[in-house]
Design an enzyme around this catalytic site. Sequence first.
Site, mmCIF file in Angstrom:
data_model
loop_
_atom_site.group_PDB
_atom_site.id
_atom_site.type_symbol
_atom_site.label_atom_id
_atom_site.label_comp_id
_atom_site.label_asym_id
_atom_site.label_seq_id
_atom_site.Cartn_x
_atom_site.Cartn_y
_atom_site.Cartn_z
ATOM 1 C CB SER A 46 -0.631 0.198 1.256
ATOM 2 O OG SER A 46 -1.906 -0.977 1.232
ATOM 3 C CG ASN A 74 2.142 -6.715 10.013
ATOM 4 O OD1 ASN A 74 2.343 -5.488 9.375
ATOM 5 N ND2 ASN A 74 1.176 -7.159 9.503
ATOM 6 N N GLY A 77 4.018 -0.602 9.693
ATOM 7 C CA GLY A 77 3.760 0.969 9.749
ATOM 8 C C GLY A 77 3.868 1.392 8.339
ATOM 9 C CG LEU A 78 0.669 2.008 6.057
ATOM 10 C CD1 LEU A 78 -0.081 3.090 6.519
ATOM 11 C CD2 LEU A 78 0.530 1.593 4.557
ATOM 12 C CB CYS A 134 -3.489 -0.255 7.941
ATOM 13 S SG CYS A 134 -1.908 -0.477 8.548
ATOM 14 C CE LYS A 171 -5.679 -6.734 2.695
ATOM 15 N NZ LYS A 171 -4.241 -6.971 2.640
ATOM 16 C CG ASN A 198 -5.373 -5.292 6.396
ATOM 17 O OD1 ASN A 198 -4.437 -6.186 7.195
ATOM 18 N ND2 ASN A 198 -5.271 -4.181 5.825
ATOM 19 C CB SER A 273 1.231 -15.525 6.613
ATOM 20 O OG SER A 273 0.808 -14.351 7.216
HETATM 21 O O1 RRO Z 1 2.125 -1.502 6.887
HETATM 22 C C1 RRO Z 1 1.584 -2.376 7.820
HETATM 23 O O2 RRO Z 1 1.765 -2.027 9.113
HETATM 24 C C2 RRO Z 1 0.457 -2.919 7.583
HETATM 25 C C3 RRO Z 1 -0.440 -2.529 6.509
HETATM 26 BR BR1 RRO Z 1 -0.692 -1.161 5.608
HETATM 27 C C4 RRO Z 1 -1.696 -3.370 6.270
HETATM 28 O O3 RRO Z 1 -2.622 -3.112 5.753
HETATM 29 N N1 RRO Z 1 -1.696 -4.453 7.233
HETATM 30 C C5 RRO Z 1 -0.998 -5.012 8.166
HETATM 31 O O4 RRO Z 1 -1.064 -5.789 8.836
HETATM 32 N N2 RRO Z 1 0.028 -4.162 8.101
#
Ligand code: RRO
Length: 311
Positions: A46, A74, A77-78, A134, A171, A198, A273
Site C-alpha cells: 500500500s 507485523n 507501519g506502512l 491497516c 480491502k 486484512n 504469510s
Molecule cells: O504496513 C503495515 O503495517 C500494514 C498494513 Br499497511 C496493512 O494493511 N496491514 C497490516 O497488517 N500491516
Amino acid sequence: MVSLATDYCGATFPNPFILPSGIAQNIPEDHLRAEAGGAGGITAKSLTPEPREGNPMPRVIQVRIDGKPLGIMNSVGLKGPGLLKGIPLLKDLIKRSRVPVIVSIFGASISDFQILAEGMTAVKPRILELNLSCPNVSSEFGEPLGMGAKTAGTVVAAVKKIVGKMPVIAKLSPNYPGIGEIARSCEAEGADGIVAINTVGPGMVIDIRKRKPVLGAKSGGVSGSIIKPVAIRCVWDVYEAVKIPIIGMGGVTTVEDAVEMMMAGATLVGVGSATYVKGMTVYSELAEGMTQYLRENKITLSELVGWAHRA
Ligand code: RRO
C-alpha cells in the site's frame, strides 16, 4: 481440460493465487519474486502520500503457539517511498510483470485518498485496491479508516470520481462486527470488488525472558493459519452481502485451505504469510494441487466459488 485461469474485474489471472499487499516490500524486486514463484497476480505494498520510515524493528515476527509456528505478526507501519517516488516504481513493476498487478493505496483521510487516486491515473493499474483497514496506524479520527460503513463508502465514492473506469476494490478489516454491512456500502458507492481480510487485531507477543513485547511497536496485525476461521467467516459474510467478486485471504497455506476459502465465496485467493513458511514457490505448489483437486472432483474453479452457500 482443467483451467485455473480466472477473470477478476476485467483482468485475466493465470491462476487464482495472488500475492496480497504488504508481503513484498521493495518495488519491483520483491514483488517479481512472487511472480517467479508462480503467483497468478501481484498486489503492491500500500502506497501512502508521503514517504514513511515505518515502525521500529523488529517489524515482522513469527507467532508460535504450543511450540508450533502458526502465525505471523507485523507492525510494518506502512514503510514505503510515498507517492512521488512510488509512481515510477509502480510503472516499472507493471511493465515488467507478466501477471496482473493490483496497486494498493492507503490514506489516513479522504483527501489523502483523493491525492493518491490522482497519482494512480498516471500509473494506470489494472485494478486499484483501497486499503481501508491497516491495523497499525490510526486515521485523523484515531481509528483505522474504513471501520465504519459510512467512511468506507465515502472513500470509495471519492476515488471512483477521480479514476473513472479503473476497477476499484476495497480491502476490509475483520476487526469490526459488520463486515457485510461495510462491503455493501462500498458496493453501493461503486466498488468493483472486495478484499477480505486484512490482519486481525492488533495482537501482542511478550518475550518472557526479556519481559517485554517482541515487536518494536509492541503490537501488530496477526495473520497466518491462526486467523483462517475468522477469514473464512468474513468472506462468507461478504458473499452473502454483495454481488461484486471477492478476493479472500487469511491463513491459506494448503490446497484444502484454498478450496475452503473459495467455497466461502472467494474468486481469487491471497496467499501471504505462507510465503514466510514455504517460500514463494507456495504459489506453484498451490496451482498444481488445485489442478489435481479439480480433476479428481470433476468440478471447475468457478463452480467452487460460493459452493458452501448453496449446499
Ligand atoms: O504496513 C503495515 O503495517 C500494514 C498494513 Br499497511 C496493512 O494493511 N496491514 C497490516 O497488517 N500491516
